[in-house]
Design an enzyme around this catalytic site. Structure first.
Site, mmCIF file in Angstrom:
data_model
loop_
_atom_site.group_PDB
_atom_site.id
_atom_site.type_symbol
_atom_site.label_atom_id
_atom_site.label_comp_id
_atom_site.label_asym_id
_atom_site.label_seq_id
_atom_site.Cartn_x
_atom_site.Cartn_y
_atom_site.Cartn_z
ATOM 1 N N ASP A 28 0.883 -1.169 0.000
ATOM 2 C CA ASP A 28 0.000 0.000 0.000
ATOM 3 C C ASP A 28 0.919 1.217 0.000
ATOM 4 O OD1 ASP A 28 -2.226 1.748 0.274
ATOM 5 O OD2 ASP A 28 -1.926 1.785 2.441
ATOM 6 N N ASP B 292 -1.953 1.189 7.482
ATOM 7 C CA ASP B 292 -1.241 0.996 6.212
ATOM 8 C C ASP B 292 -0.859 -0.469 6.016
ATOM 9 O OD1 ASP B 292 -1.046 3.880 5.433
ATOM 10 O OD2 ASP B 292 0.098 3.971 7.295
ATOM 11 N N GLU C 193 -1.407 -1.484 -4.671
ATOM 12 C CA GLU C 193 -2.595 -0.660 -4.866
ATOM 13 C C GLU C 193 -2.315 0.395 -5.921
ATOM 14 O OE1 GLU C 193 -5.116 2.516 -2.281
ATOM 15 O OE2 GLU C 193 -4.753 0.568 -1.327
#
Length: 174
Positions: A9, A142, A70
């Site tokens: 991420d 996160d 992502e």
């Protein structure tokens, strides 16, 4: 055969990483998760170096076979979007330098896959990662997002294997 997946991420201040193993039956096992804190660097270029160095060390230590990351979403602030894109690029370079295949997923796709709705909030993602991976305690946001990216890829991958097509083809059929 078990496959190790590194989920990322990307962020310009903190990048989440989550590592899972998925077996041939699609069972997922938690391996590792953490945020990589980039604010320790004195300037933005040094943050990117910290990110590259930390990801390289994690790849060396855990030996993932695949990477899921992502996709960048449009941020409200153009400067923030650019920095996020640069962090994402640095993360992708860390994987590409090791010849690891990269699979990309949008935030809404990830939330839909792990929570059941594309508009889920961070708390819901954190909760579901704890439930799905049998983890106790609160997971840093996160790192939870990174685990969610990895779990999404594991599920897409398992579906692709069952029907005999590539993971990229599964997601493109939505």
């Amino acid at each position: 055969m078990t496959v190790r997946i590194l989920g990322i991420d990307p962020g310009s201040q903190r990048t989440g990483v989550g590592i899972i193993d998925v077996d041939a039956a699609g069972r997922i096992t938690h391996v590792h998760h953490q945020p990589i804190v980039l604010l320790v660097a004195e300037n933005f270029p040094q943050r990117l170096k910290v990110l590259l160095d930390e990801l390289d060390a994690l790849i060396t230590r855990f030996q993932p076979q695949e990477v899921a990351i992502e996709k960048v979403f449009m941020a409200r602030n153009p400067d923030s979007a650019l920095k996020l894109g640069q962090a994402r690029g640095a993360a992708m370079c860390a994987a590409v330098l090791r010849d690891l295949p990269i699979h990309e997923y949008a935030a809404k796709e990830i939330k839909l896959a792990v929570v059941g709705k594309g508009g889920a909030d961070k708390v819901q993602v954190q909760h579901m990662m704890g439930v799905l991976l049998n983890l106790n305690g609160k997971i840093q946001a996160d790192a939870a997002d990174a685990l969610a990216v990895a779990v999404t890829h594991a599920n897409v991958r398992a579906t692709a294997n069952r029907i005999g097509i590539s993971a990229r083809q599964v997601w493109s059929r939505k």
